[in-house]
Motif scaffolding. Structure first.
Motif, mmCIF file in Angstrom:
data_model
loop_
_atom_site.group_PDB
_atom_site.id
_atom_site.type_symbol
_atom_site.label_atom_id
_atom_site.label_comp_id
_atom_site.label_asym_id
_atom_site.label_seq_id
_atom_site.Cartn_x
_atom_site.Cartn_y
_atom_site.Cartn_z
ATOM 1 N N LYS A 267 71.432 -33.138 -27.812
ATOM 2 C CA LYS A 267 72.415 -32.994 -28.906
ATOM 3 C C LYS A 267 71.944 -31.920 -29.885
ATOM 4 O O LYS A 267 72.751 -31.138 -30.382
ATOM 5 N N LYS A 268 70.622 -31.856 -30.132
ATOM 6 C CA LYS A 268 70.108 -30.824 -31.054
ATOM 7 C C LYS A 268 70.108 -29.457 -30.364
ATOM 8 O O LYS A 268 70.460 -28.441 -30.954
ATOM 9 N N ARG A 269 69.677 -29.463 -29.112
ATOM 10 C CA ARG A 269 69.639 -28.200 -28.365
ATOM 11 C C ARG A 269 71.060 -27.644 -28.183
ATOM 12 O O ARG A 269 71.270 -26.443 -28.255
ATOM 13 N N ARG A 270 72.001 -28.532 -27.987
ATOM 14 C CA ARG A 270 73.389 -28.104 -27.808
ATOM 15 C C ARG A 270 73.849 -27.297 -29.023
ATOM 16 O O ARG A 270 74.495 -26.254 -28.891
ATOM 17 N N ALA A 271 73.478 -27.778 -30.211
ATOM 18 C CA ALA A 271 73.870 -27.065 -31.435
ATOM 19 C C ALA A 271 73.245 -25.665 -31.463
ATOM 20 O O ALA A 271 73.884 -24.690 -31.870
ATOM 21 N N GLU A 272 71.990 -25.561 -30.975
ATOM 22 C CA GLU A 272 71.347 -24.232 -30.918
ATOM 23 C C GLU A 272 72.087 -23.305 -29.961
ATOM 24 O O GLU A 272 72.360 -22.150 -30.277
ATOM 25 N N VAL A 273 72.391 -23.844 -28.775
ATOM 26 C CA VAL A 273 73.038 -23.009 -27.745
ATOM 27 C C VAL A 273 74.416 -22.557 -28.232
ATOM 28 O O VAL A 273 74.798 -21.389 -28.079
ATOM 29 N N GLN B 151 75.948 -17.487 -18.813
ATOM 30 C CA GLN B 151 77.172 -18.290 -18.828
ATOM 31 C C GLN B 151 76.993 -19.716 -18.266
ATOM 32 O O GLN B 151 77.833 -20.569 -18.498
ATOM 33 N N HIS B 152 75.887 -19.988 -17.574
ATOM 34 C CA HIS B 152 75.623 -21.374 -17.149
ATOM 35 C C HIS B 152 75.447 -22.263 -18.375
ATOM 36 O O HIS B 152 75.741 -23.456 -18.346
ATOM 37 N N MET B 153 74.999 -21.647 -19.490
ATOM 38 C CA MET B 153 74.792 -22.426 -20.720
ATOM 39 C C MET B 153 76.126 -22.736 -21.383
ATOM 40 O O MET B 153 76.263 -23.738 -22.081
ATOM 41 N N LEU B 154 77.092 -21.883 -21.139
ATOM 42 C CA LEU B 154 78.438 -22.162 -21.654
ATOM 43 C C LEU B 154 79.007 -23.385 -20.924
ATOM 44 O O LEU B 154 79.576 -24.287 -21.550
ATOM 45 N N VAL B 155 78.820 -23.401 -19.603
ATOM 46 C CA VAL B 155 79.287 -24.558 -18.824
ATOM 47 C C VAL B 155 78.560 -25.821 -19.290
ATOM 48 O O VAL B 155 79.163 -26.885 -19.473
ATOM 49 N N ALA B 156 77.255 -25.680 -19.547
ATOM 50 C CA ALA B 156 76.458 -26.844 -19.970
ATOM 51 C C ALA B 156 76.948 -27.414 -21.300
ATOM 52 O O ALA B 156 76.773 -28.604 -21.568
ATOM 53 N N LEU B 157 77.555 -26.548 -22.126
ATOM 54 C CA LEU B 157 78.049 -27.038 -23.420
ATOM 55 C C LEU B 157 79.168 -28.073 -23.259
ATOM 56 O O LEU B 157 79.502 -28.782 -24.190
ATOM 57 N N MET B 158 79.753 -28.145 -22.068
ATOM 58 C CA MET B 158 80.807 -29.151 -21.832
ATOM 59 C C MET B 158 80.193 -30.537 -21.621
ATOM 60 O O MET B 158 80.860 -31.540 -21.796
ATOM 61 N N ALA B 159 78.956 -30.594 -21.188
ATOM 62 C CA ALA B 159 78.355 -31.868 -20.782
ATOM 63 C C ALA B 159 78.423 -32.892 -21.918
ATOM 64 O O ALA B 159 78.227 -32.527 -23.076
ATOM 65 N N PRO B 160 78.667 -34.160 -21.618
ATOM 66 C CA PRO B 160 78.882 -34.709 -20.279
ATOM 67 C C PRO B 160 80.346 -34.698 -19.826
ATOM 68 O O PRO B 160 80.711 -35.348 -18.859
ATOM 69 N N ARG C 100 91.218 -13.800 -18.365
ATOM 70 C CA ARG C 100 90.733 -13.702 -19.763
ATOM 71 C C ARG C 100 91.060 -15.007 -20.511
ATOM 72 O O ARG C 100 90.359 -15.393 -21.427
ATOM 73 N N LEU C 101 92.106 -15.660 -20.062
ATOM 74 C CA LEU C 101 92.452 -16.928 -20.719
ATOM 75 C C LEU C 101 91.625 -18.085 -20.163
ATOM 76 O O LEU C 101 91.566 -19.162 -20.761
ATOM 77 N N GLY C 102 90.939 -17.834 -19.046
ATOM 78 C CA GLY C 102 89.952 -18.787 -18.525
ATOM 79 C C GLY C 102 88.641 -18.649 -19.300
ATOM 80 O O GLY C 102 87.936 -19.625 -19.556
ATOM 81 N N LYS C 103 88.322 -17.405 -19.692
ATOM 82 C CA LYS C 103 87.160 -17.213 -20.585
ATOM 83 C C LYS C 103 87.471 -18.000 -21.864
ATOM 84 O O LYS C 103 86.611 -18.684 -22.437
ATOM 85 N N THR C 104 88.723 -17.856 -22.303
ATOM 86 C CA THR C 104 89.145 -18.529 -23.538
ATOM 87 C C THR C 104 89.085 -20.050 -23.400
ATOM 88 O O THR C 104 88.640 -20.742 -24.311
ATOM 89 N N SER C 105 89.530 -20.592 -22.247
ATOM 90 C CA SER C 105 89.510 -22.061 -22.127
ATOM 91 C C SER C 105 88.062 -22.555 -22.125
ATOM 92 O O SER C 105 87.754 -23.584 -22.735
ATOM 93 N N LEU C 106 87.145 -21.803 -21.516
ATOM 94 C CA LEU C 106 85.743 -22.227 -21.527
ATOM 95 C C LEU C 106 85.187 -22.229 -22.953
ATOM 96 O O LEU C 106 84.510 -23.176 -23.369
ATOM 97 N N TRP C 107 85.468 -21.179 -23.688
ATOM 98 C CA TRP C 107 84.944 -21.115 -25.056
ATOM 99 C C TRP C 107 85.599 -22.212 -25.925
ATOM 100 O O TRP C 107 84.958 -22.816 -26.784
ATOM 101 N N THR C 108 86.853 -22.506 -25.637
ATOM 102 C CA THR C 108 87.546 -23.562 -26.385
ATOM 103 C C THR C 108 86.916 -24.923 -26.094
ATOM 104 O O THR C 108 86.615 -25.697 -27.005
ATOM 105 N N GLY C 109 86.710 -25.208 -24.804
ATOM 106 C CA GLY C 109 86.123 -26.499 -24.429
ATOM 107 C C GLY C 109 84.708 -26.643 -24.964
ATOM 108 O O GLY C 109 84.253 -27.738 -25.314
ATOM 109 N N ALA C 110 83.991 -25.499 -25.052
ATOM 110 C CA ALA C 110 82.620 -25.541 -25.569
ATOM 111 C C ALA C 110 82.614 -25.752 -27.080
ATOM 112 O O ALA C 110 81.798 -26.499 -27.603
ATOM 113 N N SER C 111 83.526 -25.092 -27.757
ATOM 114 C CA SER C 111 83.453 -25.149 -29.225
ATOM 115 C C SER C 111 84.247 -26.305 -29.819
ATOM 116 O O SER C 111 84.061 -26.613 -30.990
#
Ligand code: GCU
Length: 442
Positions: A59-65, A335-344, A267-278
């Motif tokens: 949870k703390k590392r996620r905030a850093e990433v 970008q693997h870290m972007l995917v990881a931001l979705m976890a769990p 480009r809207l898939g890049k956007t959906s990933l950033w949306t789900g992460a943030s």
């Protein structure tokens, strides 16, 4: 239109998603054996070098990433001022009784004539209780996703394209239904989901100067005449629009706000990933053929590169991302870290065989390298080591497939997304085997 905007508009036409147009530009690497050697930054090591050992640590590392992605890639978005301001445009039966079509206009600032967008929502007319929903942007206007004559045609800037009915940068009646092949509206409704969509150009016109007409110009720090190097880019502005749409869906009692899936192509898939992460309120994130700056690992330099994307689309990311042009290894994230931001939470990454510009294997690998973060939660991510064969969906909490064909959204993709969402929303019995997979520990 100013001349340089015109040039950008032309460039956008040439590079806009569509299998026939997005060829594989020359001068880039498409050979797996020529992928440079690289080391990926480790999602599970804190910036100070200490290891992440537990969910509490993550949870703390996620905030850093997340902050690294804001500072180095997509930019920092301000908190929108003012409450949710919505105008109901219409709500009525549509599609021969299959759906209720609702259209609402939502403001993005506290100024009534500031940027705003129209949200089109189809929900199954037969639904007896709140339904899950899929939310995603479209490229040319809500009216392009279906020939339904009741869909409002937007008034925003649009990239010229006769085949989509856009003339003099304005959408026209001729575009109605022109993108229906990408939107499996009836399938989605019959499976019991609502579909909510927005024209992305309502939120920010997709060209270099588009920020002047978007929320980005309303939130400039005092004394600035353009966004600062770590301020949000267009992808950040689009992501904010989706979050605002989710604010609205949360007020609509026919939608289950805990089951909203954010979807996007290219480009809207890049956007959906950033949306789900943030925005962790999104239950599931889907990235369809998102490529560079989306699911594909930048360090592979396969197909589109960081330098190329920053040159042709200078407005998508923050300015600091330019530091990593031909210098991907210096970027503190990949970008693997972007995917990881979705976890769990579940995330689905889809590639297409011929879409080598988007680096299908690089898209798969970012899912695979997110697996250790899912394992912390005792979850299986993609759960396989190698990219699967064509049309063979894999994965448990991270879904993945590579479809036959090109850079597109096909019914095949929608079928996989709906199966995946059904499984995670407990709408069907779990697929055999999926819970027996072992999490990938580091
Ligand atoms: C271009 C761009 C890609 C992008 C695509 C699209 O091909 O280089 O990064 O994904 O357009 O959005 O259609």
């Amino acid at each position: 239109m100013r001349f340089h905007s015109f040039l950008i508009a032309i460039a956008c036409v040439l590079f806009l998603g569509g299998s026939s147009v997005v060829a594989q530009p020359k001068g880039f690497n498409y050979d797996e054996s020529k992928v440079p050697k690289f080391e990926l930054p480790d999602s599970l090591i804190f910036d100070d070098g200490s290891p992440v050992k537990s969910v509490a640590d993550w949870k703390k590392r996620r905030a850093e990433v997340l902050q690294l992605f804001r500072d180095h890639v997509y930019g920092n978005a301000p908190k929108l001022r003012g409450g949710l301001k919505v105008k109901l445009l219409s709500e009525e039966e549509a599609l021969d009784g299959l759906a209720i079509r609702k259209q609402v206009r939502i403001q993005l600032t506290d100024k009534p004539y500031g940027p705003r967008f129209d949200l089109l929502i189809y929900r199954p007319a037969a639904a007896k209780k709140a339904v899950p929903a899929i939310l995603g942007y479209n490229f040319y206007g809500n009216h392009t996703i279906h020939p339904d004559p009741g869909i409002v045609i937007h008034q925003s800037w649009s990239r010229n394209d006769k085949s989509k009915g856009v003339v003099n940068n304005r959408a026209t009646e001729a575009g109605r239904g022109s993108r229906q092949s990408r939107w499996a509206v009836e399938m989605i409704l019959k499976r019991g989901y609502a579909l909510a969509t927005i024209y992305y150009g309502d939120v920010e016109p997709d060209h270099k100067d588009g920020w002047e007409d978007s929320t980005r110009s309303y939130y400039l720090a005092p004394g600035r005449s353009k966004p600062a190097p770590t301020d949000w880019g267009a992808i950040g502005a689009w992501a904010t629009g989706l979050s605002r749409a989710l604010d609205y869906l949360g007020t609509d009692r026919s939608i289950n706000e805990k089951q909203v899936v954010v979807f996007g192509h290219s480009r809207l898939g890049k956007t959906s990933l950033w949306t789900g992460a943030s925005d962790e309120r999104f239950a599931i994130t889907i990235s369809n053929n998102s490529g560079c700056g989306g699911a594909a690992l930048s360090r592979r330099r396969f197909g589109e590169t960081v330098k190329r994307i920053n040159t042709v689309f200078p407005h998508w990311f923050n300015d600091r991302f330019n530091r990593y042009n031909e210098n991907e290894n210096d970027c503190p994230v990949d970008q693997h870290m972007l995917v990881a931001l979705m976890a769990p939470r579940p995330v689905y990454i889809a590639s297409a065989e011929e879409d080598r510009w988007a680096d299908p294997n690089g898209e798969f690998l970012s899912g695979k390298h997110a697996d250790p973060v899912y394992a912390l939660f005792d979850k299986v991510g993609v759960g396989v080591d190698k990219q699967p064969g064509l049309d063979q969906p894999v994965g448990d909490t991270i879904g993945y497939h590579v479809r036959t064909g090109g850079h597109e959204v096909k019914d095949y993709d929608w079928e996989q997304y709906l199966n995946f969402a059904d499984r995670h929303f407990g709408r069907t019995p779990k697929e055999p085997g999926s819970t027996k997979m072992k999490p990938v520990k580091k």
